[in-house]
Design an enzyme around this catalytic site. Structure first.
Site: not given
Length: 427
Positions: A406, A403, A144
């Protein structure tokens, strides 16, 4: 005398060459300065603060000869050129990365530009990049984090393409952006380990017990053949603790032969498989191959079973923050040039160095790790679409679900693509 004068007259092609150089130096003057600008030895020291700092000696030496190590520098605030695009103007950003849409109250993370020591990065030229991609297939392969870089590049380019001449389609693990007038595609292929694994489903891959199949790179590799530019990455999914489970045989076998291997040795196995695949399946005279180093996190890991989670207690104390914090509520980069962090990046960097150093496969290493380490402010934090509903306890303590892996777009991955652009065009 006439014959002597004729012999001394410069050939006509020399005037043509000089005229081209003059034109290019005027038109691309900023970019040419990236190559020819003088520098000092101090300014081109390796950016690593880890003991493995000299493991890319050959690459660093070549960069010094060219004039600059673009991965060694600092972040400078820049309101004139940042951001390179607006979040709302790029419809391709996943909701997990649209921080403004999900309530981030400020845009400071968008206003930082990477400044190498001793030179400038060439300005990202979307028109030139599209011309270089004309008739070609570019592919990002990995997890990702690589997908974030892929989407960033699409955002940097798509505004130059008319609406009727571009498209974005997904086919299981493959996502394809097509620039029809350029006969070009920019693609992303989901393969978090590069090798076959039980986490390969592009949607349902959050398994609690990760297993990687040895010698299985062709499972995915058959989809990569024919690409003209390839950008590999793999790191985050290997971090499940000190051991990885490796499958000998098939996932369809009733009785599976599974052994445990240290994370470093398992990662080494994957890198060797990748390089072997490139050597056997890609023509180095026609294909450019890049490998992007680890994208760091700014959260403390807690091992629960075999699942590695970002948990309530962060590592903010390492950069001078309050104990128990992480990337949540951070709005400025780390200004300590020696900051490295305390996760397993150093041992993985050492593995990459050892494997790449012994390989004759031509591959360009994009060392984003240290420069990204400084950007504790650029993570999505709590400003993203959440996979699951948050509990009352989580909502009461945002640090617990931030998070810190990311990155918001626009943001840090745009700089990764500026570095890719520089290496693609000028190396």
């Amino acid at each position: 005398m006439h014959e002597i004068a004729k012999m001394m007259k410069p050939p006509s092609y020399l005037f043509t060459l000089l005229a081209f150089i003059l034109f290019a130096s005027i038109f691309y003057g900023h970019d040419f300065s990236f190559i020819f600008r003088p520098h000092s030895n101090h300014e081109t020291q390796t950016l690593f603060s880890s003991p493995e700092g000299n493991m890319y000696k050959r690459e660093t030496k070549r960069e010094e000869e060219e004039g600059c190590d673009v991965f060694n520098g600092r972040w400078v605030r820049d309101e004139l050129t940042r951001p390179l695009y607006e979040e709302a103007e790029c419809p391709y950003i996943q909701p997990q990365l649209t921080c403004q849409e999900h309530g981030r109250p400020e845009k400071e993370y968008q206003r930082w530009r990477w400044q190498p020591h001793g030179c400038d990065l060439p300005i990202f030229n979307a028109s030139l990049m599209l011309e270089k991609l004309r008739g070609k297939r570019m592919m990002f392969i990995g997890d990702s984090l690589n997908r974030g870089q892929y989407v960033s590049l699409v955002c940097l380019l798509h505004q130059l393409i008319p609406e009727h001449a571009k498209s974005m389609e997904s086919f299981d693990s493959l996502t394809v952006f097509t620039a029809k007038e350029y006969n070009a595609t920019i693609e992303f292929y989901w393969a978090p380990f590069l090798l076959e694994s039980n986490s390969d489903n592009a949607v349902i891959h959050r398994v609690s017990d990760r297993i990687v199949k040895k010698g299985s790179i062709n499972t995915h590799g058959r989809h990569w053949k024919g690409a003209d530019i390839v950008v590999f990455n793999t790191y985050l999914w290997w971090i499940t603790g000190s051991k990885m489970k490796i499958l000998h045989g098939s996932f369809d076998d009733e009785v599976k032969e599974i052994i445990e291997m240290s994370t470093e040795e398992a990662y080494r196995m994957a890198l060797k498989s990748m390089l072997r695949w490139v050597r056997l399946n890609m023509d180095s005279n026609k294909t450019r191959v890049f490998f992007t180093s680890m994208s760091p996190s700014h959260a403390k890991y807690k091992l629960w079973g075999t699942i590695l989670l970002m948990y309530i207690y962060g590592r903010s104390i390492e950069w001078g923050g309050e104990p128990g914090g992480n990337c949540y509520n951070e709005t400025t980069p780390i200004d300590d040039s020696a900051y490295w962090g305390s996760d397993c990046k150093q041992s993985i960097m050492q593995v990459i160095g050892e494997v790449f150093r012994k390989s004759e496969v031509p591959i360009t290493f994009l060392n984003i790790t240290q420069l990204s380490n400084y950007r504790k402010d650029a993570h999505t934090s709590i400003y993203k679409k959440q996979w699951n509903s948050l509990t009352r306890e989580q909502l009461a303590n945002p640090v617990s679900y931030a998070d810190c892996v990311h990155w918001c777009l626009p943001g840090l991955p745009d700089t990764w693509n500026e570095l890719l652009f520089a290496k693609f065009l000028y190396s």
